[in-house]
Design an enzyme around this catalytic site. Structure first.
Site, mmCIF file in Angstrom:
data_model
loop_
_atom_site.group_PDB
_atom_site.id
_atom_site.type_symbol
_atom_site.label_atom_id
_atom_site.label_comp_id
_atom_site.label_asym_id
_atom_site.label_seq_id
_atom_site.Cartn_x
_atom_site.Cartn_y
_atom_site.Cartn_z
ATOM 1 N N CYS A 2 29.911 44.742 44.395
ATOM 2 C CA CYS A 2 28.555 45.137 44.777
ATOM 3 C C CYS A 2 28.134 46.383 44.002
ATOM 4 O O CYS A 2 28.923 47.312 43.822
ATOM 5 C CB CYS A 2 28.394 45.406 46.258
ATOM 6 S SG CYS A 2 28.717 43.989 47.282
ATOM 7 N N ARG A 27 29.312 44.018 38.761
ATOM 8 C CA ARG A 27 29.999 44.305 40.023
ATOM 9 C C ARG A 27 29.789 43.214 41.065
ATOM 10 O O ARG A 27 30.388 43.252 42.144
ATOM 11 C CB ARG A 27 29.502 45.632 40.597
ATOM 12 C CG ARG A 27 29.713 46.807 39.689
ATOM 13 C CD ARG A 27 29.162 48.061 40.308
ATOM 14 N NE ARG A 27 29.952 48.490 41.426
ATOM 15 C CZ ARG A 27 30.995 49.310 41.350
ATOM 16 N NH1 ARG A 27 31.346 49.799 40.185
ATOM 17 N NH2 ARG A 27 31.663 49.647 42.414
ATOM 18 N N TRP A 72 28.445 41.032 45.697
ATOM 19 C CA TRP A 72 29.624 40.173 45.611
ATOM 20 C C TRP A 72 30.008 39.896 47.066
ATOM 21 O O TRP A 72 30.445 40.797 47.784
ATOM 22 C CB TRP A 72 30.760 40.879 44.880
ATOM 23 C CG TRP A 72 31.929 39.989 44.622
ATOM 24 C CD1 TRP A 72 32.089 39.119 43.595
ATOM 25 C CD2 TRP A 72 33.121 39.910 45.402
ATOM 26 N NE1 TRP A 72 33.296 38.489 43.692
ATOM 27 C CE2 TRP A 72 33.962 38.952 44.801
ATOM 28 C CE3 TRP A 72 33.573 40.532 46.570
ATOM 29 C CZ2 TRP A 72 35.214 38.610 45.302
ATOM 30 C CZ3 TRP A 72 34.819 40.189 47.074
ATOM 31 C CH2 TRP A 72 35.625 39.244 46.437
ATOM 32 N N ASN A 96 27.849 48.969 49.746
ATOM 33 C CA ASN A 96 28.993 48.464 48.983
ATOM 34 C C ASN A 96 30.243 48.838 49.764
ATOM 35 O O ASN A 96 30.491 50.023 50.000
ATOM 36 C CB ASN A 96 29.019 49.115 47.593
ATOM 37 C CG ASN A 96 30.310 48.836 46.849
ATOM 38 O OD1 ASN A 96 30.989 47.849 47.123
ATOM 39 N ND2 ASN A 96 30.655 49.697 45.919
ATOM 40 N N GLY A 97 31.004 47.831 50.179
ATOM 41 C CA GLY A 97 32.223 48.108 50.935
ATOM 42 C C GLY A 97 32.412 47.048 52.007
ATOM 43 O O GLY A 97 31.776 45.993 51.967
ATOM 44 N N GLU A 456 49.261 37.419 31.208
ATOM 45 C CA GLU A 456 47.925 37.930 30.888
ATOM 46 C C GLU A 456 47.084 36.835 30.205
ATOM 47 O O GLU A 456 45.904 36.668 30.514
ATOM 48 C CB GLU A 456 48.066 39.182 30.005
ATOM 49 C CG GLU A 456 46.770 39.793 29.532
ATOM 50 C CD GLU A 456 45.821 40.251 30.641
ATOM 51 O OE1 GLU A 456 46.202 40.236 31.830
ATOM 52 O OE2 GLU A 456 44.672 40.583 30.306
ATOM 53 N N LYS A 460 43.594 35.374 31.647
ATOM 54 C CA LYS A 460 42.348 35.406 30.864
ATOM 55 C C LYS A 460 41.756 33.999 30.786
ATOM 56 O O LYS A 460 40.574 33.809 30.990
ATOM 57 C CB LYS A 460 42.600 35.896 29.422
ATOM 58 C CG LYS A 460 42.792 37.347 29.164
ATOM 59 C CD LYS A 460 41.599 38.237 29.357
ATOM 60 C CE LYS A 460 41.539 38.740 30.761
ATOM 61 N NZ LYS A 460 42.181 39.965 31.071
ATOM 62 N N GLU A 463 40.445 32.753 34.288
ATOM 63 C CA GLU A 463 39.314 33.442 34.910
ATOM 64 C C GLU A 463 38.002 33.203 34.173
ATOM 65 O O GLU A 463 36.949 33.191 34.798
ATOM 66 C CB GLU A 463 39.583 34.935 35.103
ATOM 67 C CG GLU A 463 39.559 35.792 33.882
ATOM 68 C CD GLU A 463 39.835 37.263 34.177
ATOM 69 O OE1 GLU A 463 39.330 37.790 35.166
ATOM 70 O OE2 GLU A 463 40.564 37.886 33.383
ATOM 71 N N HIS A 479 63.359 24.599 36.649
ATOM 72 C CA HIS A 479 63.695 24.694 38.070
ATOM 73 C C HIS A 479 62.571 24.154 38.957
ATOM 74 O O HIS A 479 62.526 24.457 40.143
ATOM 75 C CB HIS A 479 64.042 26.143 38.434
ATOM 76 C CG HIS A 479 65.257 26.627 37.708
ATOM 77 N ND1 HIS A 479 66.535 26.198 38.028
ATOM 78 C CD2 HIS A 479 65.397 27.434 36.627
ATOM 79 C CE1 HIS A 479 67.401 26.748 37.199
ATOM 80 N NE2 HIS A 479 66.732 27.503 36.334
ATOM 81 N N LYS A 577 33.736 42.962 38.618
ATOM 82 C CA LYS A 577 34.591 44.018 38.096
ATOM 83 C C LYS A 577 34.646 45.130 39.130
ATOM 84 O O LYS A 577 33.740 45.276 39.934
ATOM 85 C CB LYS A 577 33.971 44.547 36.808
ATOM 86 C CG LYS A 577 34.997 45.095 35.841
ATOM 87 C CD LYS A 577 34.381 45.321 34.499
ATOM 88 C CE LYS A 577 35.379 45.892 33.536
ATOM 89 N NZ LYS A 577 36.354 44.924 33.071
HETATM 90 C C1 F6R Z 1 41.233 40.554 34.791
HETATM 91 C C2 F6R Z 1 40.798 41.821 35.342
HETATM 92 C C3 F6R Z 1 41.339 42.236 36.647
HETATM 93 C C4 F6R Z 1 41.576 43.754 36.703
HETATM 94 C C5 F6R Z 1 41.981 44.165 38.127
HETATM 95 C C6 F6R Z 1 42.272 45.640 38.229
HETATM 96 O O1 F6R Z 1 40.641 40.295 33.557
HETATM 97 O O2 F6R Z 1 39.989 42.509 34.767
HETATM 98 O O3 F6R Z 1 42.497 41.540 36.969
HETATM 99 O O4 F6R Z 1 42.564 44.086 35.786
HETATM 100 O O5 F6R Z 1 40.954 43.836 39.011
HETATM 101 O O6 F6R Z 1 41.143 46.412 37.959
HETATM 102 P P1 F6R Z 1 41.278 47.944 37.617
HETATM 103 O O7 F6R Z 1 42.006 48.057 36.329
HETATM 104 O O8 F6R Z 1 39.859 48.434 37.521
HETATM 105 O O9 F6R Z 1 42.027 48.591 38.747
#
Ligand code: F6R
Length: 582
Positions: A2, A27, A72, A96-97, A456, A460, A463, A479, A577
């Site tokens: 948010c 966000r 969000w 936000n929260g 990773e 990527k 997502e 396994h 994010k």
């Molecule tokens: C994946 C991604 C997330 C962040 C995670 C932690 O591409 O961006 O998995 O890495 O949400 O976020 P931060 O680094 O802001 O604590």
């Protein structure tokens, strides 16, 4: 999670609110809304991305005060009714929260009729009830902490005070910005850069009263505070897409530069890295990609410094026995510095042992609470999927391991790294993307550090392209998971460690024997012609910074695959994010 954006000043508010929400859209983008003041409070909100809201607003409206929100969803589905702002009685607010005790609060607020399923509307009722009782909003806000469990950053306007915006925060980010055209509240700093670089940081439970020419901040005892005004060291250019099609692509291409910016102050001796040799054990705590960066840190710290290191997912660590004492160092890794679970872990341990933060956002909550902060210099990362911030985290962790073990040739390896990164970024990986774009599942495999890169790569890919991709330690497939390999299943195998090469190749052959189509990622040093792969990507060797090279094709494969599948690369569905909720 948010975004909040509020403005009061001498310019028309709606275009400013829309600009601000546009930069905060990363966000959350389930719905968006604004409330603005004319001779009364008006609310416009809409489901879906901000573009839907933009169609409904008139940017020329004569209004100079407004609050905005991009959502969000946590409580209640992402529809128009649940979108913010919410209004109850005299109170209109954006939030936000998460209000954890909203169900209990609801029982005390039976005089109100709720329209939405949100925790936020319950909060609006509560604030209105208290406000009706004593008509002093500052006092009401100072009591919130005693009544509410959870996290909140709030922007509030009142029916009977149409010249003011009020705000408070607890465990959710919120900054104040001041400029010649008026005053702002925002969930992060980049959102204000179009208008000003002057900002004020808020601590939990501080209360804000904004008018067009005055900012007043109170502590919870209602003393007026005299807070520092900071100048942000960046410009609006830093947050623009420039000529790139997506922020993610721009951020991938920025990696040589930002890794250099991150490491050079340490390599030059201008800044010092922490001495970790004095600790008996190290815990690394983070979420998502930052957790994956932490896994690389563990390998390097154990290999080079011989200190037992555990990497923990913050949402798990938070509720576990942590077995820490004064001889433990806990390293927190976070791009945003606001991730709720990571922050909660920090609060849990910070009085017991030493803490270090590897953080990208300057002065963010985690950066302010750790004992020692090391900033990654990735700059603003806008794409929801992290790339350049992850690499900077890996770069710093690598350097911590090498400096503490007095490893030689760091500078040579670093210089070669930057050159090789620039060359590697000239390659085109869309052929691999074309190969996997129709698949429903893709496997990433590797051993050791290559397994962490597989994790990773798989994150990527899933997502942003929505292909169900899983990462496996190569030796573990047999396994159980190997039962999923069938004719034409794509397996992306990473082999950059010469000690593990033969073992991993055996595992690759096991998948090939069951029909897998193998995409083999290896280094120039280990490269050889063979028949166990269908496609091969060869990357330059680097004795000390190999993962930073290996990750480039991995990120670009995810990017190009998502592009070919027509996905919204910078704003993947259901994500946001800066995860400021638990
Ligand atoms: C994946 C991604 C997330 C962040 C995670 C932690 O591409 O961006 O998995 O890495 O949400 O976020 P931060 O680094 O802001 O604590």
């Amino acid at each position: 999670m948010c975004g909040i954006y509020c403005y009061v000043g001498k310019k028309k508010a709606i275009p400013i609110l829309i600009d601000g929400l546009t930069s905060l859209e990363y966000r959350g983008y389930d719905s968006a809304g604004i409330a603005y003041v004319t001779d009364k409070i008006n609310i416009i909100k809409e489901k879906g991305k901000l573009t839907n809201l933009i169609k409904l607003v008139d940017k020329n409206t004569d209004t100079y005060l407004g609050i905005g929100h991009t959502r969000w969803a946590t409580h209640g589905s992402p529809n128009k009714v649940n979108a913010h702002p919410h209004k109850q009685g005299s109170i209109t607010l954006v939030h936000n929260g998460i209000i954890e005790n909203y169900q209990e609060l609801k029982k005390l607020l039976t005089n109100y009729s709720l329209k939405s399923e949100t925790d936020t509307e319950v909060l609006a009722c509560l604030i209105d009830k208290l406000y009706q009782e004593n008509h002093n909003i500052i006092k009401v806000l100072s009591k919130l902490n005693e009544l509410i469990k959870g996290s909140y950053a709030l922007g509030i306007i009142l029916d009977d005070d149409l010249n003011s915006i009020y705000a408070i925060k607890k465990n959710s980010p919120l900054i104040i910005a001041k400029s010649d055209i008026g005053n702002f509240l925002a969930s992060d700093i980049p959102a204000i850069l179009k208008y000003t670089n002057q900002y004020i940081l808020l601590n939990d439970n501080e209360i804000v009263h904004l008018t067009k020419d005055k900012i007043t901040i109170y502590d919870k005892r209602l003393n007026v505070l005299n807070k520092d005004v900071y100048t942000y060291d960046g410009t609006i250019e830093d947050v623009s897409k420039q000529n790139y099609e997506h922020y993610m692509l721009k951020e991938i291409y920025e990696q040589p530069e930002v890794i250099k910016n991150t490491l050079l102050p340490f390599l030059n001796g201008d800044q010092k890295l922490p001495n970790i040799k004095k600790y008996k054990q190290i815990h690394i705590v983070a979420c998502g990609s930052a957790y994956h960066a932490g896994l690389i840190g563990k390998y390097l710290i154990e290999k080079y410094c011989h200190i037992e290191t555990k990497v923990e997912i913050a949402s798990e660590y938070r509720y576990q026995d942590n077995f820490i004492d004064k001889k433990t160092l806990v390293i927190f890794i976070s791009q945003s510095g606001e991730t709720a679970d990571t922050l909660a872990c920090l609060k849990k341990v910070k009085d017991i042992c030493d803490t270090i933060g590897i953080i990208n956002v300057f002065n963010s909550s985690i950066a302010r609470e750790v004992k020692e902060v090391i900033y990654t210099k990735a700059g603003c990362e806008i794409a929801v999927a992290t790339t350049k911030a992850y690499s900077c985290q890996v770069a710093i962790l690598s350097l911590i391991a090498y400096y503490n073990s007095k490893t030689e040739n760091i500078l040579n390896n670093f210089n070669k790294l930057i050159q090789d990164l620039n060359n590697l970024l000239k390659n085109d990986y869309s052929k691999i993307a074309d190969l996997i774009k129709m698949d429903e599942k893709v496997f990433y495999i590797g051993r050791g550090i290559d397994y962490t890169l597989a994790l990773e790569g798989s994150l990527k890919l899933k997502e942003i392209s929505y292909i169900n991709s899983v990462a496996y330690p190569a030796g573990e497939l047999k396994h159980g998971t190997i039962s999923l390999i069938e004719n034409d299943t794509k397996v992306i195998a990473i082999v950059t460690d010469k000690n593990l090469k033969d073992k991993t190749i055996s595992n690759i052959k096991e998948t090939k024997a069951r029909g897998a189509k193998v995409i083999y990622i290896t280094t120039t040093f280990l490269d050889e012609e063979s028949d166990f792969y269908d496609e091969k990507i060869v990357i330059p060797d680097n004795q000390l910074f190999q993962p930073l090279l290996t990750i480039i094709p991995i990120q670009l494969i995810a990017y190009h695959t998502a592009k070919l599948r027509g996905c919204d690369i910078d704003k993947p569905k259901n994500l946001a994010k800066s995860v400021t909720v638990e």
